[in-house]
Design an enzyme around this catalytic site. Structure first.
Site, PDB file in Angstrom:
ATOM      1  NE  ARG A  75      -3.970   0.525   1.825  1.00  0.00           N
ATOM      2  CZ  ARG A  75      -5.217   0.725   2.227  1.00  0.00           C
ATOM      3  NH1 ARG A  75      -5.486   1.610   3.175  1.00  0.00           N
ATOM      4  NH2 ARG A  75      -6.222   0.044   1.700  1.00  0.00           N
ATOM      5  CG  HIS A 119      -8.406   0.098  -3.289  1.00  0.00           C
ATOM      6  ND1 HIS A 119      -7.671  -1.005  -2.886  1.00  0.00           N
ATOM      7  CD2 HIS A 119      -9.092   0.502  -2.182  1.00  0.00           C
ATOM      8  CE1 HIS A 119      -7.895  -1.230  -1.596  1.00  0.00           C
ATOM      9  NE2 HIS A 119      -8.762  -0.339  -1.157  1.00  0.00           N
ATOM     10  CD  GLN A 168     -13.132  -1.526  -1.584  1.00  0.00           C
ATOM     11  OE1 GLN A 168     -12.418  -1.483  -0.582  1.00  0.00           O
ATOM     12  NE2 GLN A 168     -14.388  -1.945  -1.516  1.00  0.00           N
ATOM     13  CG  ASP A 174     -13.629   6.429  -1.795  1.00  0.00           C
ATOM     14  OD1 ASP A 174     -13.661   6.289  -0.552  1.00  0.00           O
ATOM     15  OD2 ASP A 174     -12.563   6.417  -2.438  1.00  0.00           O
ATOM     16  CB  CYS A 177     -14.433   1.426  -0.713  1.00  0.00           C
ATOM     17  SG  CYS A 177     -13.782   3.086  -0.531  1.00  0.00           S
ATOM     18  NE  ARG A 205     -10.907  -5.105  -0.052  1.00  0.00           N
ATOM     19  CZ  ARG A 205     -10.079  -4.146   0.351  1.00  0.00           C
ATOM     20  NH1 ARG A 205     -10.559  -3.018   0.847  1.00  0.00           N
ATOM     21  NH2 ARG A 205      -8.769  -4.265   0.242  1.00  0.00           N
TER      22      ARG A 205
HETATM   23  N1   CP Z   1     -11.569   0.039   1.829  1.00  0.00           N
HETATM   24  C1   CP Z   1     -10.314  -0.040   2.285  1.00  0.00           C
HETATM   25  O1   CP Z   1      -9.364  -0.319   1.552  1.00  0.00           O
HETATM   26  O2   CP Z   1     -10.197   0.188   3.616  1.00  0.00           O
HETATM   27  P1   CP Z   1      -8.818   0.355   4.417  1.00  0.00           P
HETATM   28  O3   CP Z   1      -8.207   1.649   3.955  1.00  0.00           O
HETATM   29  O4   CP Z   1      -9.222   0.390   5.862  1.00  0.00           O
HETATM   30  O5   CP Z   1      -7.935  -0.793   4.092  1.00  0.00           O
HETATM   31  N1  NVA Z   2      -9.945   6.834  -1.913  1.00  0.00           N
HETATM   32  C1  NVA Z   2      -9.604   6.408  -0.573  1.00  0.00           C
HETATM   33  C2  NVA Z   2      -9.874   4.961  -0.414  1.00  0.00           C
HETATM   34  C3  NVA Z   2      -9.615   4.407   0.952  1.00  0.00           C
HETATM   35  C4  NVA Z   2      -9.861   2.939   1.038  1.00  0.00           C
HETATM   36  C5  NVA Z   2      -8.156   6.745  -0.294  1.00  0.00           C
HETATM   37  O1  NVA Z   2      -7.309   6.533  -1.158  1.00  0.00           O
HETATM   38  O2  NVA Z   2      -7.872   7.228   0.800  1.00  0.00           O
END
Ligand code: CP
Ligand code: NVA
Length: 312
Positions: free
Chosen positions: A102, A129, A132, A224, A264, A292
């Site tokens: 990540r 993502h 997701q 989102d 999400c 997930r």
């Molecule tokens: N939706 C999602 O990826 O959540 P987190 O950021 O908590 O992993």
């Molecule tokens: N768009 C958000 C998604 C979090 C799961 C971010 O990148 O913070």
């Protein structure tokens, strides 16, 4: 040695994506399925940003498949500061059998994968993502009984979550209407690729500036956060620009009466979604979050068991 990676949905074919959905739903109905496939294997999670769902779902997925996990947070290896990404990727590949990353810039995820010799899964970058999106597609399929022809509206920011959702919907024939402020439209290249893919697979992709137009007749409405991780300094400008894009009961009057609501998570109640909509009977947000886990299991099995070839 080269490995298959999962950095965006473009790393899998349409058949492989369908296979992931099928495997994830089998995992969901039978927890003991594939229960020993990662026995003796280790997966590293290298996370530069916070996470709840991705981290926990991945860790539990690996454990349910009998593997072990090492979590390395921002301070642990100081990726790109203490040493370059390409060195970390090569070294960690000598220790573990798969890596979930990540990170911020997507090109850093690509760089990591280029040097890694074990499968790399993108657990969120600034532009994608994909895990997701597979969970989102599974949730829509469960709710609607199909994906082809489903009318989905995404209302909010043209961000990483939308990019992957667009890719996946296009491959599986979903009719996706996107509403964002003009300034926050999705990436042009990803949009064009998804448009072409939608055309090829019998779905559609359209953009509206007016969220009411996108919501009209939608069977599923998705949003989102307006301020993604790393965009905190843009908070004031974004709050102002996105005011009209909130999922609230007035906007949802345009959608189908029994429309499903997706997010999400994490959600910011009072910004992109109201408490009432979050808690409404149409909300499938927590099923989406559960998925997930099943999807991570399917992705891990897909990448870490048999070596498969994919030619686009
Ligand atoms: N939706 C999602 O990826 O959540 P987190 O950021 O908590 O992993
Ligand atoms: N768009 C958000 C998604 C979090 C799961 C971010 O990148 O913070």
């Amino acid at each position: 040695m080269t490995s298959r990676h999962f950095l965006t949905l473009q790393d899998v074919s349409e058949d492989e994506l369908r296979g992931l959905l099928l495997e994830a739903s089998r995992m969901k109905s039978d927890r003991s399925r594939a229960q020993n496939v990662l026995k003796g294997k280790t997966v590293a999670l290298i996370f530069q940003k916070p996470s709840m769902r991705t981290r926990v779902a991945c860790e539990v997925a690996v454990q349910q498949l009998a593997g072990s996990v090492i979590y390395l947070g921002k301070e642990d290896i100081q990726l790109g500061q203490r040493e370059p990404i390409k060195d970390v990727a090569r070294v960690i590949s000598r220790y573990v059998d798969g890596v979930v990353v990540r990170m911020f810039a997507h090109r850093e995820v690509e760089e990591f994968a280029r040097y890694a010799t074990v499968p790399v899964i993108n657990g969120l970058s600034d532009s994608a993502h994909p895990c997701q999106a597979v969970a989102d597609l599974l949730t829509i399929q469960e709710q609607m009984g199909r994906l082809r022809g489903v009318r989905l509206a995404y209302i909010g920011d043209g961000n990483n979550v939308l990019h992957s959702l667009m890719n996946g919907c296009a491959m599986l024939g979903v009719n996706l209407a996107v509403a964002t402020p003009t300034r926050y439209r999705p990436d042009r290249g990803i949009w064009e690729q998804a448009r072409q893919s939608a055309r090829k697979h019998g779905g559609s992709l359209r953009w509206e500036e007016d969220p009411r137009e996108a919501a009209r007749g939608a069977q599923v409405v998705y949003t989102d956060v307006w301020i993604s991780m790393g965009q905190e300094r843009e908070r004031a400008a974004r709050r102002q620009a996105f005011g009209r894009y909130q999922l609230n009961p007035t906007l949802l009057k345009r959608a189908s009466v029994d429309c499903r609501i997706m997010h999400c998570l994490p959600a910011h109640r009072g910004e992109e979604i109201t408490e009432e909509v979050m808690e409404s009977s149409g909300s499938v947000i927590f099923d989406q979050a559960e998925n997930r886990l099943h999807v991570h299991k399917a992705i891990l099995v897909f990448l870490m068991t048999k070596r498969k070839k994919h030619t686009r």
